[in-house]
Design a protein around this motif. Sequence first.
Motif, mmCIF file in Angstrom:
data_model
loop_
_atom_site.group_PDB
_atom_site.id
_atom_site.type_symbol
_atom_site.label_atom_id
_atom_site.label_comp_id
_atom_site.label_asym_id
_atom_site.label_seq_id
_atom_site.Cartn_x
_atom_site.Cartn_y
_atom_site.Cartn_z
ATOM 1 N N LEU A 1 0.832 -1.206 0.000
ATOM 2 C CA LEU A 1 0.000 0.000 0.000
ATOM 3 C C LEU A 1 0.866 1.256 0.000
ATOM 4 O O LEU A 1 0.518 2.260 -0.636
ATOM 5 N N ALA A 2 2.003 1.217 0.684
ATOM 6 C CA ALA A 2 2.901 2.383 0.719
ATOM 7 C C ALA A 2 3.436 2.685 -0.672
ATOM 8 O O ALA A 2 3.575 3.857 -1.056
ATOM 9 N N VAL A 3 3.728 1.648 -1.457
ATOM 10 C CA VAL A 3 4.214 1.853 -2.825
ATOM 11 C C VAL A 3 3.120 2.484 -3.677
ATOM 12 O O VAL A 3 3.368 3.438 -4.433
ATOM 13 N N ILE A 4 1.896 1.965 -3.566
ATOM 14 C CA ILE A 4 0.789 2.521 -4.352
ATOM 15 C C ILE A 4 0.542 3.975 -3.964
ATOM 16 O O ILE A 4 0.305 4.832 -4.830
ATOM 17 N N GLN A 5 0.614 4.267 -2.671
ATOM 18 C CA GLN A 5 0.395 5.640 -2.214
ATOM 19 C C GLN A 5 1.486 6.573 -2.746
ATOM 20 O O GLN A 5 1.200 7.711 -3.150
ATOM 21 N N ASP A 6 2.715 6.089 -2.804
ATOM 22 C CA ASP A 6 3.815 6.891 -3.340
ATOM 23 C C ASP A 6 3.587 7.194 -4.815
ATOM 24 O O ASP A 6 3.818 8.314 -5.282
ATOM 25 N N LEU A 7 3.116 6.193 -5.568
ATOM 26 C CA LEU A 7 2.822 6.405 -6.989
ATOM 27 C C LEU A 7 1.689 7.415 -7.162
ATOM 28 O O LEU A 7 1.719 8.248 -8.067
ATOM 29 N N ALA A 8 0.690 7.335 -6.289
ATOM 30 C CA ALA A 8 -0.423 8.282 -6.353
ATOM 31 C C ALA A 8 0.071 9.707 -6.115
ATOM 32 O O ALA A 8 -0.328 10.645 -6.819
ATOM 33 N N LYS A 9 0.938 9.882 -5.145
ATOM 34 C CA LYS A 9 1.475 11.207 -4.846
ATOM 35 C C LYS A 9 2.293 11.765 -6.005
ATOM 36 O O LYS A 9 2.404 12.982 -6.169
ATOM 37 N N SER A 10 2.877 10.874 -6.814
ATOM 38 C CA SER A 10 3.692 11.318 -7.948
ATOM 39 C C SER A 10 2.831 11.743 -9.128
ATOM 40 O O SER A 10 3.362 12.206 -10.145
ATOM 41 N N GLY A 11 1.498 11.570 -9.027
ATOM 42 C CA GLY A 11 0.605 12.032 -10.078
ATOM 43 C C GLY A 11 0.149 10.968 -11.055
ATOM 44 O O GLY A 11 -0.467 11.294 -12.067
ATOM 45 N N MET A 12 0.438 9.709 -10.749
ATOM 46 C CA MET A 12 0.007 8.637 -11.650
ATOM 47 C C MET A 12 -1.511 8.477 -11.585
ATOM 48 O O MET A 12 -2.112 8.489 -10.513
ATOM 49 N N THR A 13 -2.131 8.322 -12.746
ATOM 50 C CA THR A 13 -3.575 8.130 -12.818
ATOM 51 C C THR A 13 -3.890 6.674 -12.507
ATOM 52 O O THR A 13 -3.314 5.763 -13.109
ATOM 53 N N MET A 14 -4.809 6.458 -11.562
ATOM 54 C CA MET A 14 -5.082 5.109 -11.089
ATOM 55 C C MET A 14 -6.577 4.857 -10.948
ATOM 56 O O MET A 14 -7.343 5.750 -10.580
ATOM 57 N N LEU A 15 -6.933 3.615 -11.219
ATOM 58 C CA LEU A 15 -8.263 3.100 -10.909
ATOM 59 C C LEU A 15 -8.019 1.817 -10.139
ATOM 60 O O LEU A 15 -7.394 0.885 -10.648
ATOM 61 N N LEU A 16 -8.463 1.779 -8.895
ATOM 62 C CA LEU A 16 -8.113 0.640 -8.054
ATOM 63 C C LEU A 16 -9.326 0.061 -7.350
ATOM 64 O O LEU A 16 -10.261 0.778 -6.983
ATOM 65 N N VAL A 17 -9.288 -1.254 -7.193
ATOM 66 C CA VAL A 17 -10.264 -1.987 -6.402
ATOM 67 C C VAL A 17 -9.573 -2.390 -5.108
ATOM 68 O O VAL A 17 -8.482 -2.976 -5.141
ATOM 69 N N SER A 18 -10.178 -2.058 -3.980
ATOM 70 C CA SER A 18 -9.546 -2.396 -2.703
ATOM 71 C C SER A 18 -10.595 -2.551 -1.621
ATOM 72 O O SER A 18 -11.622 -1.866 -1.621
ATOM 73 N N HIS A 19 -10.311 -3.471 -0.693
ATOM 74 C CA HIS A 19 -11.132 -3.615 0.509
ATOM 75 C C HIS A 19 -10.459 -2.948 1.713
ATOM 76 O O HIS A 19 -10.959 -3.055 2.837
ATOM 77 N N GLU A 20 -9.333 -2.276 1.474
ATOM 78 C CA GLU A 20 -8.628 -1.556 2.542
ATOM 79 C C GLU A 20 -9.231 -0.154 2.640
ATOM 80 O O GLU A 20 -8.764 0.793 2.015
ATOM 81 N N MET A 21 -10.270 -0.023 3.444
ATOM 82 C CA MET A 21 -11.064 1.205 3.433
ATOM 83 C C MET A 21 -10.299 2.423 3.940
ATOM 84 O O MET A 21 -10.465 3.527 3.405
#
Length: 258
Positions: A187-207
């Motif tokens: 999750l930390a890696v995905i959050q880092d990518l999000a902060k860098s401006g990457m466009t994402m569509l994600l399915v997650s149960h981690e509310m």
Amino acid sequence: MALLEARNVQKHFGSVEVLKSIDLDVEQGQVVALIGASGSGKTTFLRCINLLEQYDAGSIALDGEVVGFTSDGRRRPLSERRVSAQRARIGMVFQQFNLFPHMTAEQNVMLGLTKVQGKAKDEAATIARHWLDRVGLSERRDHYPYQLSGGQQQRVAIARAVAMSPRLMLFDEATSALDPELVAEVLAVIQDLAKSGMTMLLVSHEMLFVRDVASKVVFMDGGRIAQAGPPEEVFHHPENERLKTFLGRFHGMFGQPV
């Protein structure tokens, strides 16, 4: 124009209608999270975007180009070559890691760069090392999958996907196959990518993760979008009764719904 535009997307498996007139826009740099119970259509929608499933009606467009079909009104499937070119612009990380067991972490990341994008091995190696460093695995680049933990394997899978410079990243419950103690590192890696401006569509149960990382949350129920909006609105002011019930499973994690 939104980066991704889905209009009236429908999908059947036999007589079962899995997606029912899905309309969704994803803007450049936006992180959109799909939430909902199992069987609500979230994964099927991702697979239609990436052309792993052929949707039956409607349209999905990336950068204004319809995905999978001609846009001349006759709705004919595109050639496999055209589909492959479109798919190359969409990265996807699955629940399972799908790494090649006979290749090192670096070789797994390099493969698409050399085989799909035609890059020279030296250039592909440089890119692979950059992304393995970004996901915290620079010291594991010569390790084979069996020598890596599940969390490390999933981080290699993420590096492999983003190394291809996709226009859109799809994450399908990327942590669901991991032991609980390994979830946070992915999750930390995905959050880092999000902060860098990457466009994402994600399915997650981690509310809690969804609340913190998403700019837009979409609640799916029975193949439809039942409610969508900013995390604050969806989690703390649910208007849909099914959404209220769904959030109730998280034992007051988001406070008392209004």
